[in-house]
Write a protein that holds these residues in place. Structure first.
Motif, PDB file in Angstrom:
ATOM      1  N   THR A  84      -9.910   2.439   0.444  1.00  0.00           N
ATOM      2  CA  THR A  84      -9.267   2.147  -0.847  1.00  0.00           C
ATOM      3  C   THR A  84      -9.045   0.402  -0.853  1.00  0.00           C
ATOM      4  N   PHE A  85      -9.821  -0.184  -1.902  1.00  0.00           N
ATOM      5  CA  PHE A  85      -9.557  -1.488  -1.705  1.00  0.00           C
ATOM      6  C   PHE A  85      -8.348  -2.080  -2.880  1.00  0.00           C
ATOM      7  N   GLY A  86      -7.913  -2.933  -2.639  1.00  0.00           N
ATOM      8  CA  GLY A  86      -7.099  -3.705  -3.539  1.00  0.00           C
ATOM      9  C   GLY A  86      -7.698  -4.543  -4.468  1.00  0.00           C
ATOM     10  N   GLY A  87      -7.218  -5.255  -5.422  1.00  0.00           N
ATOM     11  CA  GLY A  87      -7.968  -6.000  -6.478  1.00  0.00           C
ATOM     12  C   GLY A  87      -8.370  -7.420  -5.796  1.00  0.00           C
ATOM     13  N   GLY A  88      -7.776  -7.680  -4.651  1.00  0.00           N
ATOM     14  CA  GLY A  88      -8.155  -9.014  -4.259  1.00  0.00           C
ATOM     15  C   GLY A  88      -7.196 -10.041  -4.689  1.00  0.00           C
ATOM     16  N   THR A  89      -7.247 -11.221  -3.923  1.00  0.00           N
ATOM     17  CA  THR A  89      -6.642 -12.490  -4.097  1.00  0.00           C
ATOM     18  C   THR A  89      -7.513 -13.729  -4.371  1.00  0.00           C
ATOM     19  N   ARG A  90      -7.682 -14.281  -5.235  1.00  0.00           N
ATOM     20  CA  ARG A  90      -8.880 -15.457  -5.294  1.00  0.00           C
ATOM     21  C   ARG A  90      -7.962 -16.752  -4.888  1.00  0.00           C
ATOM     22  N   VAL A  91      -8.370 -17.092  -3.731  1.00  0.00           N
ATOM     23  CA  VAL A  91      -7.698 -18.512  -3.165  1.00  0.00           C
ATOM     24  C   VAL A  91      -8.650 -19.504  -3.518  1.00  0.00           C
ATOM     25  N   VAL A  95      -7.459  -0.015   2.822  1.00  0.00           N
ATOM     26  CA  VAL A  95      -6.648   0.759   3.542  1.00  0.00           C
ATOM     27  C   VAL A  95      -7.610   2.064   3.991  1.00  0.00           C
ATOM     28  N   GLN A  96      -7.153   2.722   5.067  1.00  0.00           N
ATOM     29  CA  GLN A  96      -8.046   3.865   5.281  1.00  0.00           C
ATOM     30  C   GLN A  96      -7.121   5.148   5.710  1.00  0.00           C
ATOM     31  N   ALA A  97      -7.150   6.096   5.059  1.00  0.00           N
ATOM     32  CA  ALA A  97      -5.952   7.353   5.244  1.00  0.00           C
ATOM     33  C   ALA A  97      -6.488   8.135   6.157  1.00  0.00           C
ATOM     34  N   ARG A  98      -5.865   8.876   6.868  1.00  0.00           N
ATOM     35  CA  ARG A  98      -6.407   9.639   7.795  1.00  0.00           C
ATOM     36  C   ARG A  98      -7.121  10.862   7.110  1.00  0.00           C
ATOM     37  N   ALA A  99      -6.436  11.287   6.115  1.00  0.00           N
ATOM     38  CA  ALA A  99      -6.909  12.549   5.531  1.00  0.00           C
ATOM     39  C   ALA A  99      -8.188  12.032   4.439  1.00  0.00           C
ATOM     40  N   ALA A 100      -8.695  10.868   4.520  1.00  0.00           N
ATOM     41  CA  ALA A 100      -9.768  10.360   3.311  1.00  0.00           C
ATOM     42  C   ALA A 100     -10.984  10.205   4.192  1.00  0.00           C
ATOM     43  N   TYR A 130       0.949  -1.252   0.027  1.00  0.00           N
ATOM     44  CA  TYR A 130      -0.016  -0.047   0.233  1.00  0.00           C
ATOM     45  C   TYR A 130       0.613   1.430  -0.095  1.00  0.00           C
ATOM     46  N   THR A 131       0.363   2.166  -0.432  1.00  0.00           N
ATOM     47  CA  THR A 131       0.699   3.583  -0.532  1.00  0.00           C
ATOM     48  C   THR A 131      -0.400   4.657  -0.179  1.00  0.00           C
ATOM     49  N   VAL A 132      -0.101   5.071   1.039  1.00  0.00           N
ATOM     50  CA  VAL A 132      -0.915   5.990   1.611  1.00  0.00           C
ATOM     51  C   VAL A 132      -0.401   7.079   2.533  1.00  0.00           C
ATOM     52  N   SER A 133      -1.114   8.449   2.549  1.00  0.00           N
ATOM     53  CA  SER A 133      -0.548   9.410   3.223  1.00  0.00           C
ATOM     54  C   SER A 133      -1.113   9.277   4.554  1.00  0.00           C
ATOM     55  N   GLY A 134      -0.224   8.726   5.689  1.00  0.00           N
ATOM     56  CA  GLY A 134      -1.058   8.741   6.981  1.00  0.00           C
ATOM     57  C   GLY A 134      -2.183   7.476   7.161  1.00  0.00           C
ATOM     58  N   LEU A 135      -1.361   6.368   7.533  1.00  0.00           N
ATOM     59  CA  LEU A 135      -2.469   5.294   7.500  1.00  0.00           C
ATOM     60  C   LEU A 135      -3.175   5.214   8.753  1.00  0.00           C
ATOM     61  N   ARG A 136      -4.540   5.097   8.581  1.00  0.00           N
ATOM     62  CA  ARG A 136      -5.460   5.168   9.723  1.00  0.00           C
ATOM     63  C   ARG A 136      -5.759   3.711  10.255  1.00  0.00           C
ATOM     64  N   GLY A 137      -5.762   2.901   9.341  1.00  0.00           N
ATOM     65  CA  GLY A 137      -5.800   1.585   9.334  1.00  0.00           C
ATOM     66  C   GLY A 137      -5.840   0.517   8.147  1.00  0.00           C
ATOM     67  N   LEU A 138      -5.657  -0.496   8.112  1.00  0.00           N
ATOM     68  CA  LEU A 138      -5.478  -1.487   7.223  1.00  0.00           C
ATOM     69  C   LEU A 138      -6.584  -2.816   7.595  1.00  0.00           C
ATOM     70  N   PHE A 139      -7.375  -2.981   6.567  1.00  0.00           N
ATOM     71  CA  PHE A 139      -8.475  -4.100   6.760  1.00  0.00           C
ATOM     72  C   PHE A 139      -8.389  -5.121   5.839  1.00  0.00           C
ATOM     73  N   TRP A 140      -8.712  -6.217   6.252  1.00  0.00           N
ATOM     74  CA  TRP A 140      -8.784  -7.713   5.542  1.00  0.00           C
ATOM     75  C   TRP A 140     -10.151  -8.057   5.781  1.00  0.00           C
ATOM     76  N   TYR A 141     -10.646  -8.379   4.369  1.00  0.00           N
ATOM     77  CA  TYR A 141     -11.967  -9.185   4.473  1.00  0.00           C
ATOM     78  C   TYR A 141     -11.806 -10.311   3.414  1.00  0.00           C
ATOM     79  N   ARG A 142     -12.775 -11.037   3.752  1.00  0.00           N
ATOM     80  CA  ARG A 142     -13.036 -12.214   2.889  1.00  0.00           C
ATOM     81  C   ARG A 142     -14.399 -12.166   2.255  1.00  0.00           C
ATOM     82  N   GLN A 143     -14.427 -12.411   1.058  1.00  0.00           N
ATOM     83  CA  GLN A 143     -15.629 -12.519   0.122  1.00  0.00           C
ATOM     84  C   GLN A 143     -15.769 -13.699  -0.640  1.00  0.00           C
ATOM     85  N   ASP A 144     -17.095 -14.307  -0.488  1.00  0.00           N
ATOM     86  CA  ASP A 144     -17.498 -15.484  -0.957  1.00  0.00           C
ATOM     87  C   ASP A 144     -18.262 -14.975  -2.327  1.00  0.00           C
TER      88      ASP A 144
END
Lengths: 111, 116
Positions: free
Chosen positions: A100-107, A90-95, A25-39
Motif C-alpha cells: 500500500t503506497f502513500g501519495g509520495g513527496t516531490r522533492v 507498507v506491507q501488512a502480514r495479512a495482506a 501509517y496505519t496497518v494491522s501487523g506490519l511486515r515491512g515498510l519500504f522507501w522508493y525513489r521515482q524519477d
C-alpha cells in the motif's frame, strides 16, 4: 484498512539544506515498510526496507528510520540529483504480497 | 542485482485494439510479479498479482477480462489490455519479488499507453 500518508506533498530545498520526509501509517501487523525513489516517467527504484521499530538504514545522503506509527526519510546535504518523488509503502502480514503506497513527496533541490 | 525490464516503453494504439506489455526479470527468477497503474501525479495502484503457473489475483474493481495477465515462466509476465479505450491510457508498471523470503519488490521502468 491499511493507510499510508506522506508529508509534505512537495518540498523545495536549497543544495546542502538537510530535511526530513514523513510517512505515517496505519496497518494491522506490519511486515515491512519500504522507501522508493521515482524519477519522472520511470518506475520506482528501491531504497530501503524497515521491519521493526527502532530500525535505521542508510545509503549515501539518505537515512530511513522507523517507529510504530511513522517512518522518516532524512536527506542530509542534498544535491540536485536527489530531486525526485519519494514513495513510502507498507506491507501488512495479512495482506499477502500487497504493497500500500502513500501519495509520495516531490522533492526539488535547487543548486 | 535485481533488474526488471518492460517492453515496450511507449505504445500508442487505436480504440478497440489490444495491446500486450511484457515484464521480464533479467537477473533473477521471480515467483511473483505485480502489475500497477499510475495516473499523473498520483501514486501507484495495484492492479493484480501473478504467480508463475497459476491464475492472477486481481484487485477489487479491476476487470479481469479487460486486463489479461499471464505469468508463463519465472522471468516473464505479460499484461494484455483488451479492447482498449481512451480511459485506459495510463502508465503501467510491473514489479517482481526477488526471493520467496524477501518482501522487496523491484520495479520495471514502466510503459506509457496512449489510446486514441
Amino acid at each position: 484498512e491499511d493507510q499510508v500518508t506522506q508529508s509534505p506533498e512537495a518540498l523545495r530545498l536549497q543544495e546542502g539544506e538537510s530535511s526530513s520526509l514523513n510517512c505515517s501509517y496505519t496497518v494491522s501487523g506490519l511486515r515491512g515498510l519500504f522507501w522508493y525513489r521515482q524519477d519522472p516517467g520511470k518506475g520506482p527504484e528501491f531504497l530501503f526496507t524497515l521491519y521493526s521499530a527502532g530500525e535505521e538504514k542508510e545509503k549515501e545522503r539518505l537515512k530511513a528510520t522507523l517507529t510504530k506509527k511513522e517512518s522518516f526519510l532524512h536527506i542530509t546535504a542534498p544535491k540536485p540529483e536527489d530531486s525526485a518523488t519519494y514513495l513510502c509503502a507498507v506491507q501488512a502480514r495479512a495482506a499477502g504480497n500487497k504493497l500500500t503506497f502513500g501519495g509520495g513527496t516531490r522533492v526539488l533541490v535547487k543548486p | 542485482g535485481a533488474v526488471v525490464s518492460q517492453h515496450p516503453s511507449r505504445v500508442i494504439c487505436k480504440s478497440g485494439t489490444s495491446v500486450k506489455i511484457e515484464c521480464r526479470s533479467l537477473d533473477f527468477q521471480a515467483t511473483t510479479m505485480f502489475w500497477y497503474r499510475q495516473f499523473p501525479k498520483q501514486s501507484l495502484m495495484l492492479m493484480a498479482t501473478s504467480n508463475e503457473g497459476s491464475k492472477a489475483t486481481y484487485e477489487q474493481g479491476v476487470e479481469k477480462d479487460k486486463f489479461l495477465i499471464n505469468h508463463a515462466s519465472l522471468t516473464l509476465s505479460t499484461l494484455t489490455v483488451t479492447s482498449a479505450h481512451p480511459e485506459d491510457s495510463s502508465f503501467y508498471i510491473c514489479s517482481a519479488r526477488k526471493q520467496i523470503y524477501s518482501y522487496e519488490q523491484y520495479f520495471g521502468p514502466g510503459t506509457r499507453l496512449t489510446v486514441t
